[in-house]
Design an enzyme around this catalytic site. Sequence first.
Site, mmCIF file in Angstrom:
data_model
loop_
_atom_site.group_PDB
_atom_site.id
_atom_site.type_symbol
_atom_site.label_atom_id
_atom_site.label_comp_id
_atom_site.label_asym_id
_atom_site.label_seq_id
_atom_site.Cartn_x
_atom_site.Cartn_y
_atom_site.Cartn_z
ATOM 1 N N CYS A 2 -3.125 -115.273 43.914
ATOM 2 C CA CYS A 2 -2.975 -114.460 42.717
ATOM 3 C C CYS A 2 -3.787 -113.178 42.843
ATOM 4 O O CYS A 2 -4.754 -113.110 43.591
ATOM 5 C CB CYS A 2 -3.410 -115.170 41.439
ATOM 6 S SG CYS A 2 -2.683 -116.773 41.203
ATOM 7 N N ARG A 27 -0.368 -110.814 47.255
ATOM 8 C CA ARG A 27 -1.154 -112.013 46.935
ATOM 9 C C ARG A 27 -0.334 -113.081 46.218
ATOM 10 O O ARG A 27 -0.800 -114.203 46.033
ATOM 11 C CB ARG A 27 -2.354 -111.636 46.064
ATOM 12 C CG ARG A 27 -3.285 -110.647 46.731
ATOM 13 C CD ARG A 27 -4.402 -110.275 45.805
ATOM 14 N NE ARG A 27 -5.358 -111.351 45.673
ATOM 15 C CZ ARG A 27 -6.419 -111.523 46.448
ATOM 16 N NH1 ARG A 27 -6.668 -110.667 47.408
ATOM 17 N NH2 ARG A 27 -7.222 -112.522 46.270
ATOM 18 N N TRP A 74 0.579 -116.661 42.130
ATOM 19 C CA TRP A 74 1.068 -117.578 43.162
ATOM 20 C C TRP A 74 0.695 -118.958 42.641
ATOM 21 O O TRP A 74 -0.484 -119.301 42.560
ATOM 22 C CB TRP A 74 0.393 -117.282 44.495
ATOM 23 C CG TRP A 74 0.900 -118.125 45.619
ATOM 24 C CD1 TRP A 74 1.987 -117.866 46.407
ATOM 25 C CD2 TRP A 74 0.333 -119.345 46.114
ATOM 26 N NE1 TRP A 74 2.124 -118.871 47.343
ATOM 27 C CE2 TRP A 74 1.126 -119.783 47.195
ATOM 28 C CE3 TRP A 74 -0.775 -120.118 45.747
ATOM 29 C CZ2 TRP A 74 0.854 -120.951 47.900
ATOM 30 C CZ3 TRP A 74 -1.039 -121.275 46.451
ATOM 31 C CH2 TRP A 74 -0.223 -121.679 47.525
ATOM 32 N N ASN A 99 -7.933 -115.768 39.063
ATOM 33 C CA ASN A 99 -7.525 -116.092 40.438
ATOM 34 C C ASN A 99 -8.481 -117.163 40.938
ATOM 35 O O ASN A 99 -9.693 -116.995 40.826
ATOM 36 C CB ASN A 99 -7.628 -114.830 41.306
ATOM 37 C CG ASN A 99 -7.499 -115.133 42.785
ATOM 38 O OD1 ASN A 99 -6.735 -116.011 43.186
ATOM 39 N ND2 ASN A 99 -8.241 -114.412 43.605
ATOM 40 N N GLY A 100 -7.950 -118.251 41.498
ATOM 41 C CA GLY A 100 -8.813 -119.325 41.996
ATOM 42 C C GLY A 100 -8.422 -120.641 41.362
ATOM 43 O O GLY A 100 -7.312 -120.776 40.837
ATOM 44 N N GLU A 479 3.211 -120.334 67.505
ATOM 45 C CA GLU A 479 3.351 -119.128 66.676
ATOM 46 C C GLU A 479 4.834 -118.803 66.460
ATOM 47 O O GLU A 479 5.245 -118.452 65.349
ATOM 48 C CB GLU A 479 2.607 -117.964 67.348
ATOM 49 C CG GLU A 479 2.896 -116.568 66.796
ATOM 50 C CD GLU A 479 2.585 -116.376 65.325
ATOM 51 O OE1 GLU A 479 1.996 -117.279 64.693
ATOM 52 O OE2 GLU A 479 2.971 -115.325 64.775
ATOM 53 N N LYS A 483 6.647 -118.569 62.800
ATOM 54 C CA LYS A 483 7.406 -117.397 62.327
ATOM 55 C C LYS A 483 8.781 -117.825 61.836
ATOM 56 O O LYS A 483 9.218 -117.419 60.768
ATOM 57 C CB LYS A 483 7.604 -116.369 63.446
ATOM 58 C CG LYS A 483 6.446 -115.491 63.823
ATOM 59 C CD LYS A 483 6.099 -114.386 62.854
ATOM 60 C CE LYS A 483 5.087 -114.884 61.883
ATOM 61 N NZ LYS A 483 3.715 -114.800 62.260
ATOM 62 N N GLU A 486 8.557 -119.968 58.480
ATOM 63 C CA GLU A 486 8.155 -119.293 57.246
ATOM 64 C C GLU A 486 9.193 -118.291 56.771
ATOM 65 O O GLU A 486 9.313 -118.039 55.573
ATOM 66 C CB GLU A 486 6.751 -118.688 57.335
ATOM 67 C CG GLU A 486 6.555 -117.537 58.257
ATOM 68 C CD GLU A 486 5.097 -117.037 58.273
ATOM 69 O OE1 GLU A 486 4.347 -117.260 57.322
ATOM 70 O OE2 GLU A 486 4.722 -116.397 59.265
ATOM 71 N N HIS A 502 6.106 -137.294 75.846
ATOM 72 C CA HIS A 502 5.199 -138.259 75.204
ATOM 73 C C HIS A 502 5.630 -138.562 73.763
ATOM 74 O O HIS A 502 4.857 -139.124 72.998
ATOM 75 C CB HIS A 502 3.761 -137.738 75.244
ATOM 76 C CG HIS A 502 3.223 -137.614 76.641
ATOM 77 N ND1 HIS A 502 2.843 -138.708 77.390
ATOM 78 C CD2 HIS A 502 3.061 -136.537 77.439
ATOM 79 C CE1 HIS A 502 2.441 -138.294 78.590
ATOM 80 N NE2 HIS A 502 2.574 -136.979 78.647
ATOM 81 N N LYS A 601 0.568 -113.387 51.131
ATOM 82 C CA LYS A 601 0.004 -112.739 52.314
ATOM 83 C C LYS A 601 -1.429 -113.197 52.558
ATOM 84 O O LYS A 601 -1.846 -113.381 53.683
ATOM 85 C CB LYS A 601 0.066 -111.222 52.117
ATOM 86 C CG LYS A 601 -0.459 -110.410 53.281
ATOM 87 C CD LYS A 601 0.493 -110.489 54.453
ATOM 88 C CE LYS A 601 0.007 -109.729 55.669
ATOM 89 N NZ LYS A 601 0.578 -110.277 56.902
HETATM 90 O O1 M6R Z 1 -5.279 -113.052 56.796
HETATM 91 P P1 M6R Z 1 -5.453 -114.212 57.734
HETATM 92 O O2 M6R Z 1 -5.267 -113.840 59.163
HETATM 93 O O3 M6R Z 1 -6.762 -114.920 57.526
HETATM 94 O O4 M6R Z 1 -4.304 -115.209 57.342
HETATM 95 C C1 M6R Z 1 -4.168 -116.444 57.969
HETATM 96 C C2 M6R Z 1 -2.815 -117.070 57.652
HETATM 97 O O5 M6R Z 1 -2.702 -117.304 56.282
HETATM 98 C C3 M6R Z 1 -1.655 -116.186 58.113
HETATM 99 O O6 M6R Z 1 -1.735 -115.895 59.475
HETATM 100 C C4 M6R Z 1 -0.317 -116.874 57.814
HETATM 101 O O7 M6R Z 1 -0.181 -117.999 58.619
HETATM 102 C C5 M6R Z 1 0.837 -115.886 58.013
HETATM 103 N N1 M6R Z 1 1.803 -116.042 56.956
HETATM 104 C C6 M6R Z 1 1.543 -116.065 59.301
HETATM 105 O O8 M6R Z 1 2.627 -115.208 59.470
#
Ligand code: M6R
Length: 606
Positions: A2, A27, A74, A99-100, A479, A483, A486, A502, A601
């Site tokens: 948030c 956020r 959020w 927020n929190g 990674e 990607k 998400e 395995h 984000k």
């Molecule tokens: O801002 P940060 O690098 O600390 O964020 C970490 C993760 O939240 C961030 O990398 C998240 O996994 C992304 N959505 C990946 O694309």
Amino acid sequence: MCGIVGYVGNKICQEIILGSLERLEYRGYDSSGIATIYNDQIQLRRTVGKLSELKAKIIKEPVSGTIGIGHIRWATHGGVTEQNAHPHLVNSEVAIVHNGIIENYVELKKELTDKGFLFSSDTDSEVLAHLFAYVIEQGLRPVEALKAVLSKIEGAYSFAVLSKSYPGTLMVARNASPLAIGISDDMAIVASDATAMAHLTRQVTYLKDNDYAVITSKRLDIYNGKNEPANREVVKVNVSPVLLDKAGFKHYMEKEIHEQPDAISHTISAMTDVNGGLSAGLDLQSLAKMKGIVLLAAGTSFYAAQIGRYWIERLAGVPVVCEIASEYHYRNPVASHQTTAIVISQSGESIDSLMAIRHAKNLGLETFGIVNVLDSTISREVDKILPTRAGPEIGVASTKAFTAQLVVLICLAISLGRQNGSLDVDKAVDIHQGLLKIPGAIGKSMTLFDSILPIANQLKNSHSCLFLGRDILFPLACEGALKLKELSYIHAEGFASGEMKHGPIALLEKGLPVVSFVSEDESARKSISNLKEAEARGGFIIVIGTQTAVNLIDFATEKIIIPDCDPLLTPILGAVPAQILAYLTAYEKGTDIDQPRNLAKSVTVE
Ligand code: M6R
């Protein structure tokens, strides 16, 4: 997560608050709202959906007043409904944005309900509104009201409160969630980060944990957790004041993929010393002290850490462990063999990463941060920053920040290896030369948008997808899977190629996409055998590697070619097609690329 905003000044604040919320949209974007005080009444507007929904509502039903608060949500506690959106208004007297997470909200809610308070949302935040309404109705003035409420709540918070009884005053507080206060001659603005106010003022004060403040257009009184007046430094922030645009691209993510040549060039420059050598920006003394490293991070930054581990161990012979930030700070890690903790974070605000680096500091380790946002909480708290110079990253999926993190990590590995004698000068020069070619090579990789499109078109109909890699390409496989899931919501997992037999090989069935990163080094032969096993079971094999590497896999259905490079640098170049594949699959599926469902984000709640 948030984002919160508060303004008090002499201008009508509706547009000011909306402008700042727009800059905080990274956020969260489930719902949003605004409350102002006008003619001794609190005016409230809230909507479900993106900020554009709130803007549309406000065009029809504007609010007035020169003091107000705003929120972009959020969802944590309670579904995405207008009732659960902030601000929360109680008795037409108090409005709050938070927020929190208020961790003891269940007990507080019961206590307040027993006193006859009626709750209208499912959120933890609403208890704050009731607590303030209660203490203000008891006659407490703002400082006393804050003190009383803070003595009752536990958890992580940054909040801003309006009260009809004090129509020129904002009450704010923070613990574990960030809060910046921007000031100028005739106004004050509070927000979850400085980017939300840089277009209004560059003079910013950051509250520390347990601080609270009472703010009018002319005065700022800050108190610390012991209820003593506190002086907090006013700093000049450097964040860009402009609202970023997409520069003609369809999405921020597409733009950010294209910005990688610049992001990497700038990061290499920041890691280059006056003699033109790679230095990681650290003096020899700091490097000499690094005898054992723990890398702390979350999400994509964690995969960068894992790739960094291979480099640091291989080039510098320094032991490295990688820890998922959210796990690390609840364990009792044995750090006796470690000297240094390095947190990796694009935003510098991920709460898990922040808590982890604080934990490492408490264990006596020297702390470093590989951070992209330099005006962030992590940047301020670590002993030393190794900056990524990727520029603002707006798309929720991390792209250019990831490849810039990799550049910092390989520069650190080279510097450490040179300092402790593990890496000879010729090899260091070779890698450096290879690194200097990466921006150009990524520039060329942009043609992959055309060649990957037909593959994305097939992938978009899949329900599941495996990503494989061996050695340094294993974290890249993870990674790539992150990607894809998400952005396109397709289930995807990354595995070490050798681990397939395995257990995960049981997932293989005809047509299952298997994306494999392949290299030309000594691991290639083994990766080929692993892929053969997948092909024999009907897998739809997609390989990503240099021409020489993919030529070794003549049975692959699809081949994605990256420019030639030192195998050590393959993770940087290999990341780009993985980003493009995820982007195009999502595009073809029609998902929300820059703001995928359920994500934000910057993850500022545990
Ligand atoms: O801002 P940060 O690098 O600390 O964020 C970490 C993760 O939240 C961030 O990398 C998240 O996994 C992304 N959505 C990946 O694309």
